[in-house]
Design an enzyme around this catalytic site. Structure first.
Site, short mmCIF file in Angstrom:
data_model
loop_
_atom_site.label_atom_id
_atom_site.label_comp_id
_atom_site.label_asym_id
_atom_site.label_seq_id
_atom_site.Cartn_x
_atom_site.Cartn_y
_atom_site.Cartn_z
N LYS A 53 61.26 -41.28 24.21
CA LYS A 53 62.39 -39.79 25.08
C LYS A 53 63.44 -38.98 23.78
O LYS A 53 63.12 -38.07 22.74
CB LYS A 53 62.62 -40.09 26.35
CG LYS A 53 61.96 -39.62 26.89
CD LYS A 53 62.76 -40.42 28.16
CE LYS A 53 61.08 -40.46 29.29
NZ LYS A 53 61.82 -40.23 31.07
N GLN A 97 66.50 -42.60 33.52
CA GLN A 97 65.30 -43.20 33.45
C GLN A 97 65.57 -43.63 35.16
O GLN A 97 66.64 -44.53 35.40
CB GLN A 97 65.54 -44.30 33.06
CG GLN A 97 63.90 -44.17 32.66
CD GLN A 97 62.97 -43.63 32.02
OE1 GLN A 97 62.69 -42.94 31.32
NE2 GLN A 97 61.67 -43.67 32.18
N ASP A 120 64.62 -33.84 34.54
CA ASP A 120 63.55 -34.16 35.46
C ASP A 120 62.83 -33.15 36.15
O ASP A 120 61.87 -33.30 36.24
CB ASP A 120 63.89 -35.63 36.21
CG ASP A 120 63.99 -36.42 35.07
OD1 ASP A 120 62.63 -36.28 34.45
OD2 ASP A 120 64.72 -37.11 34.77
N1 GUN Z 1 60.73 -43.09 35.70
C1 GUN Z 1 59.07 -42.66 35.07
N2 GUN Z 1 58.69 -41.26 34.84
C2 GUN Z 1 60.37 -40.75 34.92
C3 GUN Z 1 60.81 -39.45 34.61
O1 GUN Z 1 59.92 -38.74 34.50
N3 GUN Z 1 62.30 -39.21 34.91
C4 GUN Z 1 62.92 -39.94 35.12
N4 GUN Z 1 64.10 -39.33 34.79
N5 GUN Z 1 62.06 -41.56 35.30
C5 GUN Z 1 61.08 -41.53 35.59
#
Ligand code: GUN
Length: 289
Positions: A53, A97, A120
């Site tokens: 990311k 995350q 998100d």
């Molecule tokens: N863990 C798995 N997928 C995601 C996501 O799209 N965002 C976040 N913050 N954590 C995740």
């Protein structure tokens, strides 16, 4: 039949769209969008995701910051860090995350991130916006799935869509996005009776259950578009999706591979969402869905 939808190539297109937008925003508003990614602990899969990311953000030219916190950080201390980022005018997007260590309440964390910085799209205000058809941030994976489907030019109106999986992150929001495009949507899950029969009704089949190779070719309607969100390991430890690719590919008209399908699109749409949050705060309006 059996054409592969190249998520990696499409994600590059999306990231390049963002890369072209960043200098325009900087010239107009005097600063670049800024994304902050927070990871708690040392979950190896999460470490790979967050690194990718931040790498994508660097590629687009936007500002980004990775905040690495120890697994034993208290919930209160994490919430305090989030509040500080909420109050930082130079921060546009905050992503924590998931999953988080057991002693931290994920719901509290999600609720604490300011809605307008919730890249998100997990905040209750954004979830409500999605379901009520109001302006909101759309979660990255569902947004990426829609872009993958649109990339092959299939008409969704009037089609049967089946989503297997009912998570807040993927299953439920993607079902709503498909509904918004006038598909007839069924949400199936681990306790659906005769899952094969339900899947065989699907013109568009989205799999987000997290079970390696659960869906085999005989469970797919010939000509269906198959989107595989799964990220699992098979018996040999190799990365694989929820779909048994070898038997599904000859049956499907279009299918996403794992890896190289939905995963890269999630990250690319995160870049788009960061821009959307930047603009929402700059203009004090919420982005159009
Ligand atoms: N863990 C798995 N997928 C995601 C996501 O799209 N965002 C976040 N913050 N954590 C995740």
């Amino acid at each position: 039949m059996g054409n592969i939808i190249d998520g990696k190539a499409l994600s590059q297109v999306v990231k390049d769209e963002v890369k072209a937008e960043v200098p325009v925003l900087e010239a107009r508003y005097g600063r670049k969008p800024c994304l902050v990614v927070i990871i708690v602990g040392e979950n190896p899969a999460s470490q790979v995701y967050v690194r990718n990311k931040v790498k994508a953000a660097a590629y687009t030219g936007m500002e980004s910051r990775l905040v690495e916190l120890p697994a034993d950080i208290s919930e209160a201390a994490l919430l305090e860090q989030i509040s500080a980022l909420n109050n930082d005018p130079l921060v546009d997007g905050i992503l924590v995350q998931l999953p988080l260590p057991k002693h931290i309440d994920e719901e509290k964390v999600i609720d604490t991130i300011a809605r307008e910085k919730d890249v998100d799209g997990f905040h209750p205000g954004n979830v409500a916006g999605l379901w009520l058809g109001k302006d909101c941030i759309v979660p990255c994976t569902p947004a990426g799935i829609m872009r993958l489907i649109d990339s092959v030019g299939v008409e969704l109106k009037g089609k049967q869509a089946v989503v297997v999986g009912r998570s807040n992150i993927v299953g439920k929001p993607v079902a709503k996005l498909l509904l918004d495009r006038h598909a007839t949507v069924t949400i199936a899950h681990s306790r659906t009776a005769d899952l094969g029969a339900v899947c065989r009704t699907a013109d568009i089949l989205v799999l987000a259950v997290g079970k390696a190779k659960l869906i085999t070719g005989d469970m797919i309607k010939p000509g269906a578009v198959v989107i595989d969100v799964g990220m699992n390991r098979d018996e040999e430890g190799k990365l694989c999706g929820d779909v048994d690719f070898a038997s599904a590919q000859p049956v499907a008209s279009w299918i996403t591979p794992v890896p190289g399908g939905v995963g890269p699109m999630t990250i690319a749409m995160l870049m788009k969402n960061t821009i959307a949050c930047f603009l929402a705060r700059t203009h004090s309006t919420f982005p159009k869905k």
